[in-house]
Design a protein around this motif. Structure first.
Motif: not given
Ligand code: MG
Length: 310
Positions: A117-120, A235-237, A175-177, A25-27, A67-69
């Motif tokens: 794209p991972n997070d926004v 550290p992710d999001g 780069p992530n969160g 689970a994420e985003g 999908t992710n973030g």
């Molecule tokens: Mg992420």
């Protein structure tokens, strides 16, 4: 009011597992009209929603192209990252009984496809800032295997009014969160590479930490430096609250850092935390996606970005 470790959480706060059954689970993002947390089950290739009023976990979309973030834009639409389509998308399906209505905002840079794209995060001027690591093109459980077409991994700034896409951060390994400080003068970017958080002597920041940049003229990120080291894990999001405290994911739970980078709170979580968001009708419930499950805990703060939306 200055927050202290003692008043970050509600007086009666306790961690509660509210849903489970995801593969990863994420985003998460809170959608007010649905009174729901929408989040991704990335390997399950579906979008889930936890309805706060009923406690039900529902499938919002299947075959969702990994999908992710997510974040809300100025109009309350969902901006989401898609590994599968290598794109940042806009979903206007946010009314109480809405179904997905997804359009692509951006999927290429100078004629080459984005990585995944991972997070926004959406700035108060409406620009969309997103990270573009390669997790979604490495294995078929998180997207469709492919190559890095522009040859790097950037944080981009996308202006939906002009269609302009510009690299904002080019010196973070993975780069992530990402999130802004409450006055949007600082951009925070997490790095999920596995090195030691330090300058490596070259032009690149690297290591599993969170980096801070000065936002210049509202559009450039300058003067990158390591803000905090996060461990165990990476550290992710993360999100920033109205007082400027940064609520980060970590392997062992949620870790909260003061605006000066001091770790001021740890919230132990029995699964690996991937991302967090503030939600609930008063915006003070922290929801966290962690491995297979969704958890929540009551806090005494709200999201800085939400405070800037109309
Ligand atoms: Mg992420």
């Amino acid at each position: 009011m200055r927050t202290t470790p003692e008043n970050l959480l509600a007086a009666d706060a306790s961690l509660e597992k509210v849903a489970t059954g995801a593969q990863w689970a994420e985003g998460p993002v809170w959608i007010p009209a649905r009174e729901a947390v929408r989040f991704s089950d990335i390997p399950g290739n579906r979008i889930l929603e936890y309805r706060e009023a009923t406690g039900a976990l529902e499938v919002y979309a299947a075959d969702a192209e990994f999908t992710n973030g997510r974040a809300l834009d100025r109009d309350g639409a969902v901006i989401q990252c898609s590994h599968g389509r290598r794109a940042v998308e806009r979903d206007t399906g946010t009314a109480a009984n809405a179904v997905p209505a997804v359009s692509t905002l951006v999927d290429s840079y100078n004629g080459r496809r984005l990585n995944s794209p991972n997070d926004v995060v959406v700035k108060s001027d409406g620009t969309i800032w997103f990270s573009d690591p390669s997790y979604g093109i490495q294995k078929d459980t998180e997207g469709h295997p492919g190559r890095e077409e522009y040859g790097d991994r950037y944080v981009f700034r996308f202006d939906p009014a002009s269609g302009e896409l510009t690299p904002a951060v080019i010196d973070v390994e993975v780069p992530n969160g990402l999130a802004f400080s409450p006055d949007e003068s600082i951009l925070y970017v997490s790095d999920t590479s596995l090195g030691t958080p330090a300058m490596d002597g070259g032009p690149r920041l690297h290591g599993h930490g969170i980096h801070a940049y000065d936002v210049v003229q509202g559009r450039f990120a300058r003067n990158g430096r390591t803000f905090a080291e996060v461990g165990p894990g990476v550290p992710d999001g993360f999100r920033v609250d109205v007082h400027g405290n940064l609520w980060s994911s970590a392997k062992d739970g949620v870790q909260v850092f003061s605006p000066t980078g001091e770790r001021i709170l740890r919230i132990p979580v029995p699964e690996t935390v991937s991302n967090v968001c503030f939600g609930g009708n008063d915006g003070a419930t922290l929801y966290l996606t962690a491995s297979t499950s969704l958890y929540r805990i009551r806090t005494a703060v709200t999201d800085a970005a939400a405070a800037l939306r109309p």
